[in-house]
Scaffold this motif. Structure first.
Motif, PDB file in Angstrom:
ATOM      1  N   PHE A  24       0.655  -0.829   0.094  1.00  0.00           N
ATOM      2  CA  PHE A  24      -0.098   0.443  -0.105  1.00  0.00           C
ATOM      3  C   PHE A  24       0.785   1.755   0.056  1.00  0.00           C
ATOM      4  N   ARG A  25       2.008   1.282   0.722  1.00  0.00           N
ATOM      5  CA  ARG A  25       2.872   2.122   1.505  1.00  0.00           C
ATOM      6  C   ARG A  25       3.660   2.832  -0.149  1.00  0.00           C
ATOM      7  N   MET A  28       0.861   4.204  -2.441  1.00  0.00           N
ATOM      8  CA  MET A  28       0.836   5.589  -2.361  1.00  0.00           C
ATOM      9  C   MET A  28       2.313   6.288  -2.723  1.00  0.00           C
ATOM     10  N   ALA A  29       3.599   6.006  -2.701  1.00  0.00           N
ATOM     11  CA  ALA A  29       4.189   6.666  -2.534  1.00  0.00           C
ATOM     12  C   ALA A  29       4.326   7.420  -4.579  1.00  0.00           C
ATOM     13  N   SER A  52       0.547  15.135   4.286  1.00  0.00           N
ATOM     14  CA  SER A  52       0.470  15.525   3.100  1.00  0.00           C
ATOM     15  C   SER A  52      -1.410  14.419   3.040  1.00  0.00           C
ATOM     16  N   ALA A  53      -1.934  13.672   3.794  1.00  0.00           N
ATOM     17  CA  ALA A  53      -3.092  13.346   3.817  1.00  0.00           C
ATOM     18  C   ALA A  53      -4.688  14.045   4.068  1.00  0.00           C
ATOM     19  N   ASN A  69      -2.418  10.487  12.555  1.00  0.00           N
ATOM     20  CA  ASN A  69      -1.855   8.900  13.228  1.00  0.00           C
ATOM     21  C   ASN A  69      -1.947   8.929  14.638  1.00  0.00           C
ATOM     22  N   HIS A 145      -5.635   5.834  12.176  1.00  0.00           N
ATOM     23  CA  HIS A 145      -5.670   7.297  11.919  1.00  0.00           C
ATOM     24  C   HIS A 145      -6.889   7.550  12.061  1.00  0.00           C
ATOM     25  N   TYR A 166       4.818  16.447  -2.369  1.00  0.00           N
ATOM     26  CA  TYR A 166       5.737  15.367  -1.897  1.00  0.00           C
ATOM     27  C   TYR A 166       5.785  13.815  -2.692  1.00  0.00           C
ATOM     28  N   ARG A 169       8.513   9.889  -2.297  1.00  0.00           N
ATOM     29  CA  ARG A 169       9.552  10.023  -1.384  1.00  0.00           C
ATOM     30  C   ARG A 169      10.439  10.727  -1.299  1.00  0.00           C
TER      31      ARG A 169
END
Ligand SMILES: NC(=O)c1ccc[n+]([C@@H]2O[C@H](COP(=O)([O-])OP(=O)(O)OC[C@H]3O[C@@H](n4cnc5c(N)ncnc54)[C@H](O)[C@@H]3O)[C@@H](O)[C@H]2O)c1
Ligand SMILES: Cc1cc2c(cc1C)N(C[C@H](O)[C@H](O)[C@H](O)COP(=O)(O)O)c1[nH]c(=O)[nH]c(=O)c1N2
Length: 180
Positions: A24-25, A28-29, A52-53, A69, A145, A166, A169
């Protein structure tokens, strides 16, 4: 009727997730996003974190969401204060983003940058591309979160037309049209 893949009642679900955290990460990157410093102040104390969310929800009433978070040191102050200012960063704000990105005590974070106090009491960054002064109207817990629904009570547009992004990364700069 239950969905076809639900576990039997009471039985632990041992099915491996179709998408791992790492997968997932990595995915998302690939999504570029504006970088913001979300600040708060009030009875719970002054604090802030890089986010960034952040996403627009509706213009009636003007509402943004922020994903925070639950393990962040900013979580307690944000919930105690019930207000945030979402400061969208400009080119050159990478050091500020990293400073608010964790591991630094809150007051040391505010030693950098120029700050004024918004109407809600939350710190507003002088030099942000745009800043949204907000009251938190609803919080929804999802996994690790809390999703904060933030009603915008004030907006300040800055002079910069170069936004900090962003993506993959790393930080990038996106230039927009100037007024003249
Ligand atoms: N939404 C978030 O909470 C979020 C977003 C960006 C970065 N971060 C944190 O910043 C640090 C560096 O991030 P990175 O982008 O260089 O590498 P990374 O591999 O940790 O994250 C890649 C992407 O996955 C998403 N992501 C990361 N952690 C997440 C989380 N806990 N919940 C939901 N989505 C998440 C983000 O979109 C991020 O850009 C990490 O500690 C990361 O947890 C958190
Ligand atoms: C570019 C970038 C983007 C994000 C983050 C980091 C960075 C560098 N972090 C992580 C967050 O800023 C960090 O966990 C907090 O500062 C809390 O850390 P402490 O618990 O205070 O050390 C973050 N955290 C979060 O809860 N929601 C988010 O959208 C993001 N986005």
């Amino acid at each position: 009727m239950p969905p076809p893949c639900s576990p039997l009642d009471g039985a632990p679900d041992t099915t491996p997730p179709a998408v791992t955290r790492e997968g997932f990460r990595n995915a998302m990157a690939r999504l570029g996003a504006a970088v913001n410093i979300v600040t708060t102040d009030g009875p719970g104390g002054r604090h802030g974190f890089t986010a960034s969310a952040v996403c627009s929800v509706t213009d009636s009433p003007p509402t943004l969401l922020v994903c925070l978070n639950k393990g962040s040191s900013a979580a307690g102050p944000v919930h105690a204060n019930g207000v945030v200012c979402i400061n969208t960063l400009a080119a050159g704000h990478e050091p500020l983003s990293n400073l608010f990105g964790g591991r630094t005590p809150p007051e040391e974070r505010f030693a950098s940058g120029a700050w004024r106090v918004a109407a809600t009491g939350a710190p507003m960054l002088v030099g942000a591309v745009v800043a949204f002064d907000c009251r938190i109207v609803r919080t929804v817990e999802v996994g690790t979160h809390n999703v904060l629904f933030c009603e915008v009570v004030g907006v300040a547009e800055g002079g910069s037309h170069e936004s900090l992004i962003y993506y993959s990364r790393r930080y990038h700069t996106l230039s927009g049209p100037t007024d003249d």
